[in-house]
Each structure stands twice: as C-alpha cells, then as structure tokens.
Design an enzyme around this catalytic site. Structure first.
Site, PDB file in Angstrom:
ATOM      1  N   CYS A 191       0.827  -1.208   0.000  1.00  0.00           N
ATOM      2  CA  CYS A 191       0.000   0.000   0.000  1.00  0.00           C
ATOM      3  C   CYS A 191       0.863   1.260   0.000  1.00  0.00           C
ATOM      4  O   CYS A 191       1.625   1.510   0.943  1.00  0.00           O
ATOM      5  CB  CYS A 191      -0.920   0.013   1.211  1.00  0.00           C
ATOM      6  SG  CYS A 191      -1.862   1.549   1.394  1.00  0.00           S
ATOM      7  N   TRP A 241      -1.104  -5.302  -7.302  1.00  0.00           N
ATOM      8  CA  TRP A 241      -1.760  -4.600  -8.409  1.00  0.00           C
ATOM      9  C   TRP A 241      -2.511  -5.555  -9.337  1.00  0.00           C
ATOM     10  O   TRP A 241      -3.356  -5.113 -10.128  1.00  0.00           O
ATOM     11  CB  TRP A 241      -0.744  -3.783  -9.182  1.00  0.00           C
ATOM     12  CG  TRP A 241      -0.459  -2.508  -8.468  1.00  0.00           C
ATOM     13  CD1 TRP A 241       0.541  -2.257  -7.570  1.00  0.00           C
ATOM     14  CD2 TRP A 241      -1.204  -1.289  -8.559  1.00  0.00           C
ATOM     15  NE1 TRP A 241       0.470  -0.975  -7.097  1.00  0.00           N
ATOM     16  CE2 TRP A 241      -0.606  -0.355  -7.699  1.00  0.00           C
ATOM     17  CE3 TRP A 241      -2.332  -0.904  -9.294  1.00  0.00           C
ATOM     18  CZ2 TRP A 241      -1.091   0.930  -7.539  1.00  0.00           C
ATOM     19  CZ3 TRP A 241      -2.810   0.383  -9.141  1.00  0.00           C
ATOM     20  CH2 TRP A 241      -2.197   1.286  -8.274  1.00  0.00           C
TER      21      TRP A 241
END
Length: 296
Positions: free
Chosen positions: A90, A292
């Site tokens: 993150c 991702w």
C-alpha cells in the site's frame, strides 16, 4: 470512542499547516484551528467533541505548560501482503512509514487482514487503513496522519513555509496516481483503451518532467527549489515505485522513463535512495505485482 479525521486533500492540509506555523498561539490552540479548518471544509468530525477538546483530551499527554503529544505509544495498522502477515505494498501506508522514519519516531507495525483487525478499528473507523493509533487518538487517512506527525513532531520539518511553492507542486501531482492506477489495471496491454490510458498517464508524467526542469531548481526534491525533502516527496515516492515496478513487470515496459522523462527518472532514483524509503520498502517488487494484479 476514538476521534478520526479523514479524507482531507493533501493540498488543503499542507497549506493549512504552513499558515498555522506562522501564528504565535500555543500548540493546542494551533491544532484547534487546524482541526476547525478541516471541519469547516465540509469533512466529517465527531459531533460530540470540539476541535479544542480533541487537542486537550484525545490521546495527548498533559504537561504543566499544556497538552502536547509525546513520542511513543504509536501503532500503525496496514494492509498485509499475500501471506497475511508481512507488510503489503500500500503506497499510502508506505507514505506514513516514511514520515515516521524521517521523524525518528518508534512505532509498532501490524499488518491486519479483515479477520484480525481490532474490533474498535472496525466499529469506529470502518476498518480503514492505514490507521495510526497514538495512545487514545487514532487517524485513518494517510495525509492527515502525516500532518499530525509533522505538526506535533517538527524535527525535521517536512512542510515548507511557502504556501505558493507547495500549492504549485501539489497541482503538478493532481491526477497522477489515478491515471497510473487506471493504466496499470487495464488489460489487455496494447489495445486502444490501453493506449488511451497510457496517453493520460504520460500527460501527467510530462507535467512532472516540465516541473522538475524549471529554472532555479538547485536540489533533488519536489517543492520549490528542491532543496528540502517534504511530505509531498514522502507521498509521491511510494507511488512512483509502484509505477516503476508495474511498468516493467505488468505493462511490458510500455513507457521508457529514462529516455522520455530523464528528470523524473533522476528524481525517482534520488528519492529511492533516501534512507526513509529504503528502510520501508521491504515488501519489494513481487508484492507490488501481486497487489496490483489481485488486491487493488
């Protein structure tokens, strides 16, 4: 109950902090004004506590001179990696960790899955992360966490005094991360929609390239003449790292950063060498790719 301030634009916060630092009021009064300005911007705050009450009681240690937060007692809750226990990729959590590291502040780091989040985090903050708990106080937005840390733990300062310089740099970054995310997540690579999303991202990259190439810049960092490392650098570096990894490992090297955007590439290399970045990027490329392609 804990008090949360969340979802406040970085530009607004940075300009607000620069203005507050020019006042002669006490820390408590200044933070009261800061919290009031956030509330007046239309963001939700606790209806049962005034901003001054917050500064006086929400996890702040009292001294003879007044309420002031002390170092220690910090816990940062972040999204985990694929194994559920390691630190995830993150960029917003990484931003906060860079600020904590720059300030030399100790903290406990707890990657938290939906199953092991503390009940108070679920009940009072909808489980949002990153979440910084500082004794009784908690914040669940990375930009607000960073402002809280920079306001009360001012060495080294990570906000410049010139509102104009900060505003200009913030404007250049506007829309970069959404454009990067849309391009990265699109599949298949190379179709017409992918090319459109790539063009949108490259427009943002060109804006950064132009900004970094302005006359009068003498340092490697983002704001003003580039001499001071700031919160905007801490915010941008993890996002650029994610882009760098994703371009190479997900998007077939569709953008030649060094060839087309050499000043941006140099900026990336410089901030990636910053100790606060290197010591907090242990999640590495594999976790970025996993994040991702499956998590964001």
């Amino acid at each position: 109950k804990h008090l949360a301030i969340s979802m406040v634009p970085m530009k607004f916060l940075l300009l607000g902090l620069a203005a507050l630092r020019t006042q002669s009021s006490s820390q408590v009064q200044a933070f009261g004004h800061f919290a009031n300005s956030i509330r007046n911007s239309g963001k939700k705050m606790s209806s049962s506590s005034s901003s001054l009450d917050m500064a006086r009681t929400r996890g702040l240690e009292r001294t003879e001179e007044g309420a002031t937060p002390l170092a220690g007692g910090m816990t940062l809750y972040v999204k985990p990696a694929q194994d559920g226990t390691s630190v995830g990729d993150c960029p917003f959590a990484h931003f906060v960790r860079m600020v904590l590291t720059e300030k030399g502040l100790d903290y406990d780091l707890i990657p938290s899955t939906p199953e092991n989040k503390p009940q108070w985090l679920l009940d009072d903050y909808e489980g949002k992360m990153p979440a910084l708990r500082h004794r009784k106080e908690c914040y669940v937005d990375s930009e607000v966490i960073a402002q809280y840390l920079d306001f009360f733990f001012q060495e080294p300062a990570l906000a410049v005094s010139s509102a104009g310089e900060t505003e200009e740099a913030s404007a250049v970054l506007d829309g970069f991360f959404p454009a990067m995310a849309k391009f990265t997540k699109h599949s298949p690579n190379g179709d017409e929609e992918d090319k459109e999303k790539q063009a949108a991202l490259e427009e943002k990259l060109q804006g950064l390239e132009n900004y970094l190439g302005k006359d009068g810049r003498t340092g490697p960092y983002l704001v003003g003449n580039g001499e001071q490392f700031t919160l905007l650098d801490c915010s941008l570096a993890p996002k650029l790292y994610a882009m760098d990894v994703c371009l190479g490992q997900i998007k077939d090297n569709a953008i030649d950063l060094a060839g087309k955007y050499p000043k941006l590439r140099q900026y990336m290399d410089d901030v990636f060498e910053r100790p606060s970045f290197k010591s907090t990027v242990e999640y590495g490329p594999e976790t970025v790719v996993w994040g991702w392609t499956s998590y964001h």
